[in-house]
Design a protein around this motif. Structure first.
Motif, PDB file in Angstrom:
ATOM      1  N   SER A 135      95.027  57.947  24.512  1.00  0.00           N
ATOM      2  CA  SER A 135      94.373  57.410  25.715  1.00  0.00           C
ATOM      3  C   SER A 135      93.347  58.397  26.255  1.00  0.00           C
ATOM      4  CB  SER A 135      95.417  57.076  26.777  1.00  0.00           C
ATOM      5  OG  SER A 135      96.057  58.248  27.221  1.00  0.00           O
ATOM      6  N   ARG A 136      93.643  59.666  26.186  1.00  0.00           N
ATOM      7  CA  ARG A 136      92.666  60.690  26.628  1.00  0.00           C
ATOM      8  C   ARG A 136      91.422  60.643  25.744  1.00  0.00           C
ATOM      9  NH1 ARG A 136      93.756  64.842  30.703  1.00  0.00           N
ATOM     10  NH2 ARG A 136      92.015  66.252  30.513  1.00  0.00           N
ATOM     11  N   TYR A 137      91.610  60.472  24.456  1.00  0.00           N
ATOM     12  CA  TYR A 137      90.484  60.368  23.524  1.00  0.00           C
ATOM     13  C   TYR A 137      89.645  59.125  23.824  1.00  0.00           C
ATOM     14  CZ  TYR A 137      87.970  60.120  19.083  1.00  0.00           C
ATOM     15  OH  TYR A 137      86.989  60.043  18.122  1.00  0.00           O
ATOM     16  N   ASP A 138      90.321  58.004  24.105  1.00  0.00           N
ATOM     17  CA  ASP A 138      89.593  56.787  24.459  1.00  0.00           C
ATOM     18  C   ASP A 138      88.793  56.960  25.740  1.00  0.00           C
ATOM     19  OD1 ASP A 138      90.216  55.302  22.263  1.00  0.00           O
ATOM     20  OD2 ASP A 138      91.723  54.043  23.249  1.00  0.00           O
ATOM     21  N   LEU A 139      89.341  57.673  26.704  1.00  0.00           N
ATOM     22  CA  LEU A 139      88.587  57.924  27.943  1.00  0.00           C
ATOM     23  C   LEU A 139      87.329  58.744  27.663  1.00  0.00           C
ATOM     24  CD1 LEU A 139      91.404  58.651  30.551  1.00  0.00           C
ATOM     25  CD2 LEU A 139      89.924  56.658  30.425  1.00  0.00           C
ATOM     26  N   LEU A 140      87.462  59.724  26.796  1.00  0.00           N
ATOM     27  CA  LEU A 140      86.273  60.521  26.444  1.00  0.00           C
ATOM     28  C   LEU A 140      85.235  59.664  25.716  1.00  0.00           C
ATOM     29  CD1 LEU A 140      87.946  63.845  25.306  1.00  0.00           C
ATOM     30  CD2 LEU A 140      86.614  63.445  27.383  1.00  0.00           C
ATOM     31  N   LEU A 141      85.704  58.784  24.831  1.00  0.00           N
ATOM     32  CA  LEU A 141      84.769  57.886  24.150  1.00  0.00           C
ATOM     33  C   LEU A 141      84.070  56.963  25.139  1.00  0.00           C
ATOM     34  CD1 LEU A 141      86.779  56.872  20.952  1.00  0.00           C
ATOM     35  CD2 LEU A 141      84.733  58.294  21.067  1.00  0.00           C
ATOM     36  N   MET A 142      84.825  56.422  26.094  1.00  0.00           N
ATOM     37  CA  MET A 142      84.214  55.540  27.097  1.00  0.00           C
ATOM     38  C   MET A 142      83.213  56.296  27.952  1.00  0.00           C
ATOM     39  SD  MET A 142      87.277  53.152  28.486  1.00  0.00           S
ATOM     40  CE  MET A 142      88.807  53.507  27.674  1.00  0.00           C
ATOM     41  N   ARG A 143      83.511  57.539  28.273  1.00  0.00           N
ATOM     42  CA  ARG A 143      82.587  58.354  29.085  1.00  0.00           C
ATOM     43  C   ARG A 143      81.292  58.607  28.331  1.00  0.00           C
ATOM     44  NH1 ARG A 143      79.659  59.655  32.682  1.00  0.00           N
ATOM     45  NH2 ARG A 143      79.787  61.598  33.822  1.00  0.00           N
ATOM     46  N   ALA A 144      81.398  58.708  27.015  1.00  0.00           N
ATOM     47  CA  ALA A 144      80.208  58.953  26.190  1.00  0.00           C
ATOM     48  C   ALA A 144      79.555  57.650  25.745  1.00  0.00           C
ATOM     49  CB  ALA A 144      80.595  59.781  24.968  1.00  0.00           C
ATOM     50  N   ALA A 145      79.955  56.508  26.331  1.00  0.00           N
ATOM     51  CA  ALA A 145      79.369  55.182  26.080  1.00  0.00           C
ATOM     52  C   ALA A 145      79.697  54.628  24.700  1.00  0.00           C
ATOM     53  CB  ALA A 145      77.873  55.197  26.305  1.00  0.00           C
ATOM     54  N   PHE A 146      80.825  55.054  24.119  1.00  0.00           N
ATOM     55  CA  PHE A 146      81.305  54.476  22.870  1.00  0.00           C
ATOM     56  C   PHE A 146      82.461  53.533  23.175  1.00  0.00           C
ATOM     57  CE2 PHE A 146      79.528  58.541  21.344  1.00  0.00           C
ATOM     58  CZ  PHE A 146      78.632  58.048  20.420  1.00  0.00           C
ATOM     59  N   ASP A 147      82.756  52.649  22.229  1.00  0.00           N
ATOM     60  CA  ASP A 147      83.897  51.761  22.384  1.00  0.00           C
ATOM     61  C   ASP A 147      85.185  52.534  22.127  1.00  0.00           C
ATOM     62  OD1 ASP A 147      82.496  49.477  23.035  1.00  0.00           O
ATOM     63  OD2 ASP A 147      82.229  48.872  20.941  1.00  0.00           O
ATOM     64  N   PRO A 148      86.258  52.212  22.855  1.00  0.00           N
ATOM     65  CA  PRO A 148      87.530  52.898  22.615  1.00  0.00           C
ATOM     66  C   PRO A 148      88.099  52.547  21.244  1.00  0.00           C
ATOM     67  CG  PRO A 148      87.795  51.141  24.226  1.00  0.00           C
ATOM     68  CD  PRO A 148      86.339  51.242  23.935  1.00  0.00           C
ATOM     69  N   VAL A 149      88.832  53.476  20.676  1.00  0.00           N
ATOM     70  CA  VAL A 149      89.403  53.285  19.349  1.00  0.00           C
ATOM     71  C   VAL A 149      90.831  52.749  19.439  1.00  0.00           C
ATOM     72  CG1 VAL A 149      90.135  54.500  17.252  1.00  0.00           C
ATOM     73  CG2 VAL A 149      87.965  55.088  18.355  1.00  0.00           C
ATOM     74  N   TYR A 150      91.639  53.297  20.335  1.00  0.00           N
ATOM     75  CA  TYR A 150      93.061  52.981  20.386  1.00  0.00           C
ATOM     76  C   TYR A 150      93.423  51.910  21.416  1.00  0.00           C
ATOM     77  CZ  TYR A 150      93.341  57.234  17.672  1.00  0.00           C
ATOM     78  OH  TYR A 150      93.172  58.175  16.709  1.00  0.00           O
ATOM     79  N   SER A 151      92.506  51.505  22.261  1.00  0.00           N
ATOM     80  CA  SER A 151      92.799  50.495  23.279  1.00  0.00           C
ATOM     81  C   SER A 151      91.687  49.454  23.281  1.00  0.00           C
ATOM     82  CB  SER A 151      92.925  51.139  24.658  1.00  0.00           C
ATOM     83  OG  SER A 151      91.701  51.746  25.019  1.00  0.00           O
ATOM     84  N   SER A 152      91.913  48.386  24.014  1.00  0.00           N
ATOM     85  CA  SER A 152      90.889  47.344  24.083  1.00  0.00           C
ATOM     86  C   SER A 152      89.835  47.713  25.123  1.00  0.00           C
ATOM     87  CB  SER A 152      91.530  45.993  24.427  1.00  0.00           C
ATOM     88  OG  SER A 152      92.205  46.084  25.663  1.00  0.00           O
ATOM     89  N   ARG A 153      88.685  47.142  24.977  1.00  0.00           N
ATOM     90  CA  ARG A 153      87.559  47.433  25.866  1.00  0.00           C
ATOM     91  C   ARG A 153      87.844  46.868  27.261  1.00  0.00           C
ATOM     92  NH1 ARG A 153      82.393  49.054  25.349  1.00  0.00           N
ATOM     93  NH2 ARG A 153      80.873  48.218  26.817  1.00  0.00           N
ATOM     94  N   ASN A 154      87.625  47.676  28.282  1.00  0.00           N
ATOM     95  CA  ASN A 154      87.857  47.282  29.669  1.00  0.00           C
ATOM     96  C   ASN A 154      86.659  47.751  30.491  1.00  0.00           C
ATOM     97  OD1 ASN A 154      88.636  47.251  32.400  1.00  0.00           O
ATOM     98  ND2 ASN A 154      90.791  47.419  31.835  1.00  0.00           N
ATOM     99  N   GLU A 155      85.865  46.802  30.945  1.00  0.00           N
ATOM    100  CA  GLU A 155      84.617  47.148  31.640  1.00  0.00           C
ATOM    101  C   GLU A 155      84.866  47.911  32.940  1.00  0.00           C
ATOM    102  OE1 GLU A 155      81.618  46.908  30.406  1.00  0.00           O
ATOM    103  OE2 GLU A 155      82.419  45.973  28.605  1.00  0.00           O
ATOM    104  N   THR A 156      85.910  47.526  33.672  1.00  0.00           N
ATOM    105  CA  THR A 156      86.197  48.226  34.926  1.00  0.00           C
ATOM    106  C   THR A 156      86.549  49.676  34.659  1.00  0.00           C
ATOM    107  OG1 THR A 156      87.007  46.161  35.875  1.00  0.00           O
ATOM    108  CG2 THR A 156      87.634  48.192  36.995  1.00  0.00           C
ATOM    109  N   LEU A 157      87.403  49.913  33.666  1.00  0.00           N
ATOM    110  CA  LEU A 157      87.783  51.279  33.329  1.00  0.00           C
ATOM    111  C   LEU A 157      86.582  52.072  32.820  1.00  0.00           C
ATOM    112  CD1 LEU A 157      90.079  53.290  33.147  1.00  0.00           C
ATOM    113  CD2 LEU A 157      90.590  52.412  30.877  1.00  0.00           C
ATOM    114  N   ILE A 158      85.733  51.439  32.033  1.00  0.00           N
ATOM    115  CA  ILE A 158      84.537  52.118  31.540  1.00  0.00           C
ATOM    116  C   ILE A 158      83.634  52.510  32.700  1.00  0.00           C
ATOM    117  CG2 ILE A 158      82.401  51.752  30.237  1.00  0.00           C
ATOM    118  CD1 ILE A 158      84.092  50.116  28.236  1.00  0.00           C
ATOM    119  N   ASP A 159      83.444  51.604  33.668  1.00  0.00           N
ATOM    120  CA  ASP A 159      82.611  51.920  34.838  1.00  0.00           C
ATOM    121  C   ASP A 159      83.225  53.026  35.680  1.00  0.00           C
ATOM    122  OD1 ASP A 159      80.804  50.010  34.057  1.00  0.00           O
ATOM    123  OD2 ASP A 159      81.477  48.493  35.501  1.00  0.00           O
TER     124      ASP A 159
END
Length: 152
Positions: A96-120
């Protein structure tokens, strides 16, 4: 005539008793409805908050400790149960920490589903975000974003 007067008196007393019983039942129904409304309006939210507090305090795994690494600020976990050798919880945390870093860098998460609110929220662009880190004002959250100097 006396019999008719007695019948009328008995009938009027019976009707009076009937209305008295209807009035008593109506009062009981009104009190029951008011108790139900009070319970749903005031007591149910308090009970739900108490159950949430109990779950947060007593639910979930309580047999681990963690400390933040002084340089990377990542948590290091230690499991307190000597029989516990499963590291799935740690894998999930780091995924989940890795997915957060990916979302911060504007990439799609690898281990979880895409969530626009969380990305924002992670990117600091959600409308509920504010500029002062660590402070909550008017119910708005502080998004994880800092201004860092640019190296030229």
């Amino acid at each position: 005539r006396s019999v008719t007067n007695d019948v009328r008196t008995a009938t009027s007393k019976g009707i009076a008793r009937l209305w008295t019983q209807v009035y008593i039942i109506l009062r009981l129904v009104i009190v029951a409805v008011l108790v139900y409304i009070f319970n749903r309006s005031f007591l149910a939210p308090v009970v739900a908050d108490i159950e949430d507090a109990r779950f947060v305090t007593c639910g979930g795994p309580k047999d681990f400790i963690y400390v933040e690494h002084p340089y990377s600020q990542l948590p290091l976990f230690g499991v307190l149960d000597e029989n516990e050798t499963d590291t799935n919880a740690l894998r999930c945390f780091y995924a989940s920490r890795y997915d957060l870093l990916l979302m911060r860098a504007a990439f799609d998460p690898v281990y979880s589903s895409r969530n626009e609110t969380l990305i924002d929220l992670v990117a600091g662009s959600h409308p509920d975000c504010q500029e002062q880190m660590g402070k909550v004002v008017d119910g708005r959250v502080a998004c994880p974003s800092w201004n860092m100097p640019v190296v030229k």
